[in-house]
Design a protein around this motif. Structure first.
Motif, mmCIF file in Angstrom:
data_model
loop_
_atom_site.group_PDB
_atom_site.id
_atom_site.type_symbol
_atom_site.label_atom_id
_atom_site.label_comp_id
_atom_site.label_asym_id
_atom_site.label_seq_id
_atom_site.Cartn_x
_atom_site.Cartn_y
_atom_site.Cartn_z
ATOM 1 N N ILE A 189 0.641 -1.234 0.224
ATOM 2 C CA ILE A 189 0.180 -0.073 -0.104
ATOM 3 C C ILE A 189 1.027 1.241 0.090
ATOM 4 O O ILE A 189 2.003 1.375 0.844
ATOM 5 N N ASN A 190 0.719 2.281 -0.950
ATOM 6 C CA ASN A 190 1.698 3.323 -1.019
ATOM 7 C C ASN A 190 1.550 4.003 0.193
ATOM 8 O O ASN A 190 0.653 4.308 0.951
ATOM 9 N N ASN B 43 -2.128 8.559 -5.560
ATOM 10 C CA ASN B 43 -1.669 7.281 -4.828
ATOM 11 C C ASN B 43 -1.203 7.195 -3.216
ATOM 12 O O ASN B 43 -1.586 6.345 -2.672
ATOM 13 N N ASN B 44 -0.907 8.287 -3.092
ATOM 14 C CA ASN B 44 -0.119 8.305 -1.617
ATOM 15 C C ASN B 44 -1.201 9.240 -0.633
ATOM 16 O O ASN B 44 -0.652 9.482 0.569
ATOM 17 N N VAL C 20 -6.861 8.333 -0.120
ATOM 18 C CA VAL C 20 -6.475 7.344 -1.020
ATOM 19 C C VAL C 20 -6.150 5.896 -0.180
ATOM 20 O O VAL C 20 -6.527 4.698 -0.483
ATOM 21 N N VAL C 21 -5.186 6.055 0.767
ATOM 22 C CA VAL C 21 -4.701 5.073 1.335
ATOM 23 C C VAL C 21 -5.574 4.620 2.509
ATOM 24 O O VAL C 21 -5.642 3.331 2.516
ATOM 25 N N ASN D 1 -8.892 4.174 1.791
ATOM 26 C CA ASN D 1 -9.821 3.290 1.071
ATOM 27 C C ASN D 1 -9.124 2.160 1.000
ATOM 28 O O ASN D 1 -9.793 1.069 0.911
ATOM 29 N N LYS D 2 -7.813 2.132 0.494
ATOM 30 C CA LYS D 2 -7.384 0.888 0.093
ATOM 31 C C LYS D 2 -7.048 0.069 1.273
ATOM 32 O O LYS D 2 -7.400 -0.993 1.346
ATOM 33 N N LEU D 3 -6.719 0.310 2.351
ATOM 34 C CA LEU D 3 -6.496 -0.272 3.697
ATOM 35 C C LEU D 3 -7.890 -0.852 4.275
ATOM 36 O O LEU D 3 -7.952 -1.818 4.747
ATOM 37 N N LYS D 4 -8.838 0.251 4.284
ATOM 38 C CA LYS D 4 -10.160 -0.087 4.852
ATOM 39 C C LYS D 4 -10.877 -1.420 4.085
ATOM 40 O O LYS D 4 -11.138 -2.360 4.522
ATOM 41 N N GLY D 5 -10.489 -1.328 2.612
ATOM 42 C CA GLY D 5 -11.008 -2.603 1.970
ATOM 43 C C GLY D 5 -10.307 -3.813 2.087
ATOM 44 O O GLY D 5 -10.977 -4.825 2.288
ATOM 45 N N LEU D 6 -8.989 -3.659 2.451
ATOM 46 C CA LEU D 6 -8.130 -4.767 3.017
ATOM 47 C C LEU D 6 -8.596 -5.394 4.174
ATOM 48 O O LEU D 6 -8.626 -6.630 4.490
#
Length: 337
Positions: A139-140, A320-321, A325-326, A328-333
């Motif tokens: 994750i960026n 990306n950073n 943005v981060v 959303n990526k971490l929450k989805g994971l």
């Protein structure tokens, strides 16, 4: 309701490297969990522990007995906490790995197996770190794009007491030859035009007598400007025409270097080495081979080239950073695992 905890060793803004990455990820976790997140400073309220392994054991015990159902291990030791938790009561553990194990840690295969086995997943701050783990995810790294952003160069120079006109090349970081500091001072001592080299965040770590003598020569010639007083580092990025990152090999232990992320976010063109620690950002900075550092002076004279890299870098970091943005990526994971 499950209790979520984040463990952090030194939650201070002034610390660099892994602490800066940990603080930024911590902000992301606060955005996800809000007031439900319990932040535990593993060194808080404790007398200084001289033994490195004593500190690791303390962190492990704090992790094991804090009553949390989900634990995010930031810039803390990962091996003992995950191992002890697996023995006592396996909880949901998310590990954040900011260094590349084969180059930084002894017995790295053993450490990797323990971290991998006892963590639900491992967030790597670079792709090659994430690839070390079967359950690794890249994750960026988050960056504060409102703090590190493009600003007026003339104003930044005025605030820092720098020459308004002329080219200024920046170097931010320790006096360390692994970071290529000797390359910076050699360029500064040899240059014969109006280019200045601004050296900020001085902390002598690893420099030979020859390098220090070369630095003294550059200072006498007026080519090296030392930022000795404490100043907002984000203005340094705004004040320079380009940032030098002539890092050797896999150094530094934090991957990617925070100076790289901060400069890219600031829209500051970066002239850097082809270090593996920066491979995720190739194409966003001007890569230089080991024997081509003398080309720096001609590179910083190319306004079109610098402008292109500046716009490309800032655009990438925002997309990306940026914190949201981060998040959303971490929450989805977190929701999928």
């Amino acid at each position: 309701m499950s209790r979520v905890c984040a463990l952090i060793r030194h939650p201070t803004f002034k610390e660099g490297g892994q602490t800066a990455l940990a603080v930024n990820y911590l902000r992301v976790l606060r955005m996800i969990y809000g007031r439900d997140l319990r932040v535990i400073e593993t060194t808080g309220g404790l007398s200084p522990i001289k033994s490195k392994y004593g500190a690791y054991l303390t962190e492990a015990l704090i992790t094991a007995f804090n009553g949390c159902d989900e634990i995010h291990l930031l810039n803390t030791n990962k091996v003992l906490p995950t191992f002890i938790n697996s023995l006592l009561n396996h909880k949901r553990i998310i590990s954040y790995q900011f260094s590349y194990l084969p180059k930084i840690h002894g017995n790295w295969e053993v450490e990797r197996v323990i971290i991998e086995r006892d963590s639900n997943f491992v967030v790597g701050s670079s792709r090659r770190i994430a690839k070390l783990f079967r359950n690794g995810v890249f994750i960026n790294p988050p960056i504060n794009i409102e703090l590190f952003k493009p600003r007026d160069k003339a104003l930044a120079r005025k605030l820092l007491g720098l020459p308004i006109n002329g080219r200024i090349v920046g170097y931010v970081g320790d006096v360390d030859e692994k970071r290529g500091f000797d390359i910076v001072v050699k360029l500064a001592s040899d240059v014969n035009n109006d280019v200045k080299f601004l050296i900020a965040s001085l902390h002598v770590d690893n420099a030979s007598k020859d390098t220090l003598r070369t630095l003294a020569k550059a200072i006498r010639r007026g080519n090296a400007l030392l930022m000795l007083r404490e100043a907002p580092i984000w203005y340094v990025y705004n004040a320079v025409d380009a940032l030098l990152l002539p890092i050797r090999g896999d150094y530094p232990p934090t991957e990617p270097p925070m100076t790289l992320l901060e400069a890219l976010s600031s829209g500051t063109p970066v002239i850097g080495s082809l270090s593996p620690s920066m491979v995720d950002y190739r194409g966003l900075y001007i890569g230089v081979e080991d024997d081509e550092w003398d080309d720096v002076i001609s590179i910083i004279s190319d306004d079109g080239l610098l402008r292109d890299y500046s716009e490309r870098a800032r655009d990438y970091i925002v997309k990306n950073n940026e914190y949201s943005v981060v998040v959303n990526k971490l929450k989805g994971l977190l929701q999928r695992t």
